[in-house]
Design a protein around this motif. Structure first.
Motif, PDB file in Angstrom:
ATOM      1  N   PHE A  57     -57.292 -29.648  10.885  1.00 20.29           N
ATOM      2  CA  PHE A  57     -56.775 -29.177   9.598  1.00 20.29           C
ATOM      3  C   PHE A  57     -57.835 -29.349   8.509  1.00 20.29           C
ATOM      4  N   PRO A  58     -57.812 -28.488   7.460  1.00 26.44           N
ATOM      5  CA  PRO A  58     -56.809 -27.461   7.144  1.00 26.44           C
ATOM      6  C   PRO A  58     -57.071 -26.130   7.850  1.00 26.44           C
ATOM      7  N   TYR A  59     -56.008 -25.324   7.945  1.00 27.68           N
ATOM      8  CA  TYR A  59     -56.078 -23.967   8.456  1.00 27.68           C
ATOM      9  C   TYR A  59     -55.635 -23.002   7.358  1.00 27.68           C
ATOM     10  N   GLN A  60     -55.889 -21.715   7.598  1.00 27.01           N
ATOM     11  CA  GLN A  60     -55.403 -20.674   6.706  1.00 27.01           C
ATOM     12  C   GLN A  60     -54.736 -19.587   7.536  1.00 27.01           C
ATOM     13  N   GLY A  61     -53.836 -18.859   6.909  1.00 26.50           N
ATOM     14  CA  GLY A  61     -53.169 -17.762   7.595  1.00 26.50           C
ATOM     15  C   GLY A  61     -52.947 -16.609   6.644  1.00 26.50           C
ATOM     16  N   ILE A  62     -53.164 -15.392   7.130  1.00 24.92           N
ATOM     17  CA  ILE A  62     -52.912 -14.208   6.309  1.00 24.92           C
ATOM     18  C   ILE A  62     -52.199 -13.170   7.158  1.00 24.92           C
ATOM     19  N   GLY A  63     -51.218 -12.487   6.554  1.00 30.91           N
ATOM     20  CA  GLY A  63     -50.453 -11.537   7.336  1.00 30.91           C
ATOM     21  C   GLY A  63     -49.504 -10.724   6.493  1.00 30.91           C
ATOM     22  N   GLU A 103     -44.655 -14.645  -5.312  1.00 30.25           N
ATOM     23  CA  GLU A 103     -44.047 -15.937  -4.995  1.00 30.25           C
ATOM     24  C   GLU A 103     -45.118 -16.990  -4.710  1.00 30.25           C
ATOM     25  N   PHE A 104     -44.847 -18.212  -5.122  1.00 29.11           N
ATOM     26  CA  PHE A 104     -45.663 -19.361  -4.734  1.00 29.11           C
ATOM     27  C   PHE A 104     -44.731 -20.435  -4.208  1.00 29.11           C
ATOM     28  N   LYS A 105     -45.011 -20.960  -2.994  1.00 21.52           N
ATOM     29  CA  LYS A 105     -44.108 -21.923  -2.364  1.00 21.52           C
ATOM     30  C   LYS A 105     -44.867 -23.129  -1.815  1.00 21.52           C
ATOM     31  N   ILE A 106     -44.244 -24.286  -1.909  1.00 18.40           N
ATOM     32  CA  ILE A 106     -44.735 -25.527  -1.304  1.00 18.40           C
ATOM     33  C   ILE A 106     -43.779 -25.882  -0.173  1.00 18.40           C
ATOM     34  N   LEU A 107     -44.316 -26.035   1.049  1.00 19.15           N
ATOM     35  CA  LEU A 107     -43.471 -26.231   2.221  1.00 19.15           C
ATOM     36  C   LEU A 107     -43.736 -27.563   2.912  1.00 19.15           C
ATOM     37  N   ARG A 108     -42.674 -28.165   3.400  1.00 13.17           N
ATOM     38  CA  ARG A 108     -42.750 -29.386   4.219  1.00 13.17           C
ATOM     39  C   ARG A 108     -42.353 -29.011   5.637  1.00 13.17           C
ATOM     40  N   HIS A 109     -43.268 -29.246   6.606  1.00 11.60           N
ATOM     41  CA  HIS A 109     -43.030 -28.873   7.997  1.00 11.60           C
ATOM     42  C   HIS A 109     -42.461 -30.047   8.793  1.00 11.60           C
ATOM     43  N   PHE A 110     -41.621 -29.714   9.773  1.00  8.85           N
ATOM     44  CA  PHE A 110     -41.040 -30.694  10.682  1.00  8.85           C
ATOM     45  C   PHE A 110     -41.233 -30.187  12.110  1.00  8.85           C
ATOM     46  N   ASP A 111     -41.861 -31.025  12.929  1.00  9.20           N
ATOM     47  CA  ASP A 111     -42.156 -30.651  14.314  1.00  9.20           C
ATOM     48  C   ASP A 111     -40.870 -30.685  15.141  1.00  9.20           C
ATOM     49  N   ILE A 112     -40.526 -29.566  15.777  1.00 12.24           N
ATOM     50  CA  ILE A 112     -39.355 -29.526  16.666  1.00 12.24           C
ATOM     51  C   ILE A 112     -39.775 -28.958  18.022  1.00 12.24           C
ATOM     52  N   GLU A 113     -40.933 -29.415  18.520  1.00 12.09           N
ATOM     53  CA  GLU A 113     -41.432 -28.938  19.805  1.00 12.09           C
ATOM     54  C   GLU A 113     -40.554 -29.365  20.969  1.00 12.09           C
ATOM     55  N   LYS A 114     -39.662 -30.355  20.759  1.00 15.20           N
ATOM     56  CA  LYS A 114     -38.726 -30.732  21.815  1.00 15.20           C
ATOM     57  C   LYS A 114     -37.737 -29.611  22.078  1.00 15.20           C
ATOM     58  N   VAL A 115     -37.491 -28.790  21.059  1.00 15.10           N
ATOM     59  CA  VAL A 115     -36.624 -27.621  21.226  1.00 15.10           C
ATOM     60  C   VAL A 115     -37.381 -26.516  21.949  1.00 15.10           C
ATOM     61  N   SER A 116     -38.617 -26.264  21.493  1.00 12.20           N
ATOM     62  CA  SER A 116     -39.469 -25.254  22.114  1.00 12.20           C
ATOM     63  C   SER A 116     -40.913 -25.531  21.714  1.00 12.20           C
ATOM     64  N   PRO A 117     -41.866 -25.544  22.656  1.00 12.56           N
ATOM     65  CA  PRO A 117     -43.274 -25.777  22.310  1.00 12.56           C
ATOM     66  C   PRO A 117     -43.762 -24.784  21.275  1.00 12.56           C
ATOM     67  N   LYS A 127     -51.062 -18.231   3.663  1.00  9.07           N
ATOM     68  CA  LYS A 127     -50.596 -19.616   3.794  1.00  9.07           C
ATOM     69  C   LYS A 127     -51.781 -20.545   4.011  1.00  9.07           C
ATOM     70  N   PHE A 128     -51.783 -21.643   3.266  1.00 10.30           N
ATOM     71  CA  PHE A 128     -52.795 -22.683   3.425  1.00 10.30           C
ATOM     72  C   PHE A 128     -52.115 -23.884   4.076  1.00 10.30           C
ATOM     73  N   TYR A 129     -52.527 -24.178   5.300  1.00 14.90           N
ATOM     74  CA  TYR A 129     -51.970 -25.317   6.043  1.00 14.90           C
ATOM     75  C   TYR A 129     -52.812 -26.549   5.711  1.00 14.90           C
ATOM     76  N   TYR A 130     -52.364 -27.330   4.746  1.00 13.07           N
ATOM     77  CA  TYR A 130     -53.139 -28.500   4.318  1.00 13.07           C
ATOM     78  C   TYR A 130     -53.251 -29.523   5.443  1.00 13.07           C
ATOM     79  N   ASP A 131     -52.152 -29.820   6.080  1.00 12.50           N
ATOM     80  CA  ASP A 131     -52.121 -30.668   7.271  1.00 12.50           C
ATOM     81  C   ASP A 131     -50.874 -30.285   8.054  1.00 12.50           C
ATOM     82  N   LYS A 132     -50.520 -31.090   9.055  1.00 11.68           N
ATOM     83  CA  LYS A 132     -49.401 -30.722   9.915  1.00 11.68           C
ATOM     84  C   LYS A 132     -48.067 -30.763   9.172  1.00 11.68           C
ATOM     85  N   LYS A 133     -48.005 -31.485   8.059  1.00  9.70           N
ATOM     86  CA  LYS A 133     -46.744 -31.637   7.339  1.00  9.70           C
ATOM     87  C   LYS A 133     -46.602 -30.710   6.140  1.00  9.70           C
ATOM     88  N   TRP A 134     -47.715 -30.330   5.501  1.00 12.61           N
ATOM     89  CA  TRP A 134     -47.621 -29.596   4.242  1.00 12.61           C
ATOM     90  C   TRP A 134     -48.332 -28.252   4.296  1.00 12.61           C
TER      91      TRP A 134
END
Length: 199
Positions: A18-24, A94-108, A36-43
């Motif tokens: 990290f960090p990563y970027q995404g465009i689409g 739009e501008f958004k701040i997101l908090r990510h939660f890992d749910i890979e136990k549901v699906s990788p 999207k700017f992926y600051y780390d795995k959570k934000w």
């Protein structure tokens, strides 16, 4: 990890990278370009810019006619009747701040997220109407009105990245509350989209 399985794991979102970027692109309300700017795995931080789904706001814009019609400038001796309207340049940012939660136990590769944001909306409206000028009971009239408003939004969604290529797919729902032109008015929005992920 078996070689066959390693081939289908998206080569992104490694903790040490990290960090990563995404465009689409996002399909829905709004139809938008998305970054999207992926600051780390959570934000994460997202900027979307595009066009609102005007058809979903048709009833609301129809209800605004009485507010926007300038009766004092129309030489009427009777009533004024709404005929139709058209929305042009119905743009959304739009501008958004997101908090990510890992749910890979549901699906990788699956993550749930929620967050808050701020939205800007602008639209150019053209209204057609009929009125009585004392000679013609169904005389045609037209006027334009510009709207610019803004407000906070709450967003929740899921993101999936278990692909062979560095692609992330997402689906989200947003709740926008107008605090500019029509304080308290709330609208459900959202959509689905894809982003290409890069460093």
């Amino acid at each position: 990890m078996p070689k066959s399985k390693a081939k289908i794991v998206c080569p992104i979102f490694e903790n040490s990278q990290f960090p990563y970027q995404g465009i689409g692109i996002k399909l829905g309300d709004p139809f938008a370009l998305t970054y999207k700017f992926y600051y780390d795995k959570k934000w994460g931080f997202v900027v979307d810019f595009g066009k609102a789904a005007s058809a979903l706001y048709s009833r609301y814009y129809r209800e605004q006619f009485e507010k926007y019609v300038a009766v004092d400038t129309i030489p009427t001796t009777g009533g004024i009747d709404y005929l139709a309207h058209q929305a042009k340049a119905d743009l959304v940012g739009e501008f958004k701040i997101l908090r990510h939660f890992d749910i890979e136990k549901v699906s990788p590769g699956l993550r749930f997220y929620m967050g808050i944001g701020f939205e800007l909306k602008t639209v150019q409206l053209t209204y057609d109407y009929l009125y009585d000028d004392g000679i013609n009971q169904n005389k045609f009239g037209r006027f334009d009105r510009s709207r610019f408003t803004y407000g906070p939004e709450f967003v929740t969604g899921i993101e999936y990245s278990y692909f062979q290529m560095p692609i992330s797919a997402f689906m989200e729902v947003e709740v926008f509350t107008d605090v500019g032109l029509d304080p308290g008015w709330t609208k459900l929005q959202g959509g689905v989209g894809l982003r290409y992920i890069f460093k």
